[in-house]
Scaffold this motif. Structure first.
Motif, PDB file in Angstrom:
ATOM      1  N   TYR A  98       0.864  -1.181   0.000  1.00 34.56           N
ATOM      2  CA  TYR A  98       0.000   0.000   0.000  1.00 34.56           C
ATOM      3  C   TYR A  98       0.894   1.223   0.000  1.00 34.56           C
ATOM      4  O   TYR A  98       1.875   1.291   0.734  1.00 34.56           O
ATOM      5  N   TYR A  99       0.544   2.197  -0.835  1.00 35.01           N
ATOM      6  CA  TYR A  99       1.332   3.430  -0.862  1.00 35.01           C
ATOM      7  C   TYR A  99       0.415   4.615  -1.162  1.00 35.01           C
ATOM      8  O   TYR A  99      -0.159   4.719  -2.248  1.00 35.01           O
ATOM      9  N   PRO A 100       0.243   5.524  -0.184  1.00 30.78           N
ATOM     10  CA  PRO A 100      -0.537   6.740  -0.435  1.00 30.78           C
ATOM     11  C   PRO A 100       0.376   7.847  -0.950  1.00 30.78           C
ATOM     12  O   PRO A 100       1.499   8.023  -0.470  1.00 30.78           O
ATOM     13  N   THR A 101      -0.108   8.621  -1.916  1.00 24.85           N
ATOM     14  CA  THR A 101       0.708   9.700  -2.460  1.00 24.85           C
ATOM     15  C   THR A 101      -0.209  10.737  -3.112  1.00 24.85           C
ATOM     16  O   THR A 101      -1.439  10.645  -3.040  1.00 24.85           O
ATOM     17  N   VAL A 256      -6.780   1.314  -7.361  1.00 24.99           N
ATOM     18  CA  VAL A 256      -6.382   2.632  -6.857  1.00 24.99           C
ATOM     19  C   VAL A 256      -7.634   3.344  -6.350  1.00 24.99           C
ATOM     20  O   VAL A 256      -8.692   3.263  -6.974  1.00 24.99           O
ATOM     21  N   ASP A 257      -7.507   4.022  -5.218  1.00 21.99           N
ATOM     22  CA  ASP A 257      -8.572   4.898  -4.714  1.00 21.99           C
ATOM     23  C   ASP A 257      -8.146   6.344  -4.926  1.00 21.99           C
ATOM     24  O   ASP A 257      -7.021   6.724  -4.579  1.00 21.99           O
ATOM     25  N   THR A 259      -9.145  10.439  -4.358  1.00 22.85           N
ATOM     26  CA  THR A 259      -9.955  11.430  -3.657  1.00 22.85           C
ATOM     27  C   THR A 259      -9.616  12.814  -4.190  1.00 22.85           C
ATOM     28  O   THR A 259      -8.470  13.255  -4.088  1.00 22.85           O
ATOM     29  N   LYS A 267     -12.826   8.691  -2.636  1.00 20.32           N
ATOM     30  CA  LYS A 267     -12.485   7.269  -2.655  1.00 20.32           C
ATOM     31  C   LYS A 267     -13.004   6.604  -3.939  1.00 20.32           C
ATOM     32  O   LYS A 267     -13.515   5.483  -3.923  1.00 20.32           O
ATOM     33  N   GLU A 308      -5.493  12.997  -3.980  1.00 24.84           N
ATOM     34  CA  GLU A 308      -4.918  12.005  -3.082  1.00 24.84           C
ATOM     35  C   GLU A 308      -5.214  10.617  -3.657  1.00 24.84           C
ATOM     36  O   GLU A 308      -6.375  10.295  -3.937  1.00 24.84           O
ATOM     37  N   GLU A 310      -4.360   6.295  -3.425  1.00 19.59           N
ATOM     38  CA  GLU A 310      -3.887   5.182  -2.621  1.00 19.59           C
ATOM     39  C   GLU A 310      -3.709   3.979  -3.536  1.00 19.59           C
ATOM     40  O   GLU A 310      -4.679   3.499  -4.128  1.00 19.59           O
ATOM     41  N   TYR A 312      -2.663   0.066  -4.309  1.00 14.07           N
ATOM     42  CA  TYR A 312      -2.702  -1.226  -3.630  1.00 14.07           C
ATOM     43  C   TYR A 312      -2.031  -2.279  -4.516  1.00 14.07           C
ATOM     44  O   TYR A 312      -2.206  -2.280  -5.734  1.00 14.07           O
ATOM     45  N   GLY A 357       2.929   1.979   5.941  1.00  8.05           N
ATOM     46  CA  GLY A 357       2.474   2.664   7.139  1.00  8.05           C
ATOM     47  C   GLY A 357       3.611   2.833   8.127  1.00  8.05           C
ATOM     48  O   GLY A 357       4.656   3.406   7.818  1.00  8.05           O
TER      49      GLY A 357
END
Length: 406
Positions: A98-101, A256-257, A259, A267, A308, A310, A312, A357
């Motif tokens: 998982y990587y949020p960016t 991918v989510d 926002t 989302k 934003e 996310e 996966y 995380g």
């Protein structure tokens, strides 16, 4: 005189009677340090061997370096409590990739069209005045006077008058007009009116936004010049830059989510559309293209917006992990402090893999079940570094001890 001699003798006796701590006695308070040679890859620091050889990853020759055995830092239980030292266990678990960016909205390059003139001439009238202007398919974008187009129209009218005698000549004359950019409705108009059009309008072949305008009214243009660029605005791309260490689990089609409140996206579930094959040479990141919904279907997307995202990539099982807070990053290596018994701690170089995380995967350097320090490790690391420095420079340490004893 005899009184002064008695005082000097007494002072010498007192000095000689003071106990001193020798270098040997200092080493007895710590584990012995035996220097040896190990061989390490200059590109992959986790590749270490006891014998010369080559790196199994890049094939480079392993370089020798001096190895000093671990230094135990002794800290009493009471002092550990005072310093707030806390530990946790390195454990094997499943990490969910998982990587949020942050990603930016960009034009869809596949919807980009360049307009070139096919005949040299002068722009008599420019209907598009600035970049950013919206153009619909079939709208006139400029009028051109071109001698080539005038001659081609004359040839067409001449062939039209003798069409019954030579139909092939009429077909070739019409094809020549089409290849010079003369629109089909204009050919029909010419055929009906039989009057030459000197200011020939040029129409937009596609709908879109003018993202590049290279001409002004009155300019002389030639076929080599890109007059303008039209980019379709019915779809956009979302581009994210992902660090190199995550590139091994990225794949096209991965979920991918997204926002982006300004565009009404919260989302929003989509997928990775394309992964660019080259890394950014300076930032060491990989570009990832993410599918976006049609801009004309309930969204208000604008180029330059930041979303934003996310990313996966599925599970990575049987990963040895420690809290990210336990890592000490030195610039060239990562290390942790390991608790070996109730009162002893040692430095340990580790090779970090996946970071998700607040958890970091350890590829080399630790075993499952070992205790790593998560609070107070920087104080322990400083003490261990000082001990290593003393052991690697015994002459300097002896000089320090000798100076302290005088």
């Amino acid at each position: 005189m005899n009184y002064m001699r008695s005082i000097v003798v007494l002072m010498l006796c007192v000095i000689l009677a003071i106990p001193t701590l020798s270098a040997q006695e200092f080493e007895l308070n710590h584990d012995e340090h035996e220097a040896s040679t190990e061989y390490v890859c200059p590109m992959h620091s986790h590749i270490v061997s006891d014998e010369p050889g080559t790196c199994p990853i890049c094939g480079m020759d392993l370089e020798p370096r001096q190895r000093v055995q671990e230094s135990d830092v002794k800290v009493s239980a009471q002092m550990q409590q005072n310093l707030g030292i806390r530990t946790t266990t390195a454990e094997v678990t499943t990490l969910w990739r998982y990587y949020p960016t942050i990603a930016s909205v960009q034009w869809n390059d596949n919807a980009r069209h360049h307009l070139h003139t096919r005949a040299s001439g002068w722009i008599e009238r420019l209907h598009v005045r600035s970049e950013g202007q919206q153009v619909e398919q079939g709208d006139p974008v400029y009028d051109i006077y071109s001698r080539e187009l005038v001659v081609a129209q004359q040839d067409f009218l001449q062939a039209l008058s003798s069409a019954s005698a030579n139909p092939r000549l009429l077909r070739d004359a019409k094809l020549r007009l089409e290849l010079l950019g003369f629109a089909e409705p204009l050919i029909a108009q010419l055929e009906k009116s039989k009057e030459i059009i000197y200011r020939v309008p040029v129409f937009a072949p596609h709908s879109g936004v003018v993202t590049e305008l290279n001409v002004a009214e009155g300019m002389y243009i030639e076929p080599g010049l890109a007059v303008m660029t039209l980019t379709g605005d019915d779809s956009y791309w979302l581009i994210a830059d992902v660090p190199e260490r995550y590139s091994d689990w990225l794949s096209a089609g991965a979920p991918v989510d997204v926002t982006l409140p300004q565009a009404g996206l919260n989302k929003h579930e989509t997928t990775i559309d394309y992964i660019y094959p080259a890394l950014d040479a300076q930032a060491r990141t990989q570009r990832v293209r993410i599918k976006m919904p049609d801009s004309k279907v309930g969204t208000n997307l604008l180029v330059g917006m930041q979303a934003e995202v996310e990313l996966y990539g599925g599970p990575k099982r049987d990963a040895l992990t420690v809290p990210l807070s336990s890592l000490m990053i030195t610039g060239t290596t990562n290390r942790v402090m390991v608790k070996t018994d109730d009162n002893s701690f040692v430095q340990r170089d580790v090779h970090v893999g996946l970071v998700v995380g607040d958890q970091a995967e350890i590829l080399h350097g630790l075993e499952a079940g070992e205790q790593v320090v998560v609070a107070g490790q920087f104080l322990l690391d400083s003490e261990a570094t000082l001990l290593n420095s003393r052991m690697q420079n015994p002459q300097s340490q002896e000089a320090t001890d000798a100076h302290a004893n005088h």
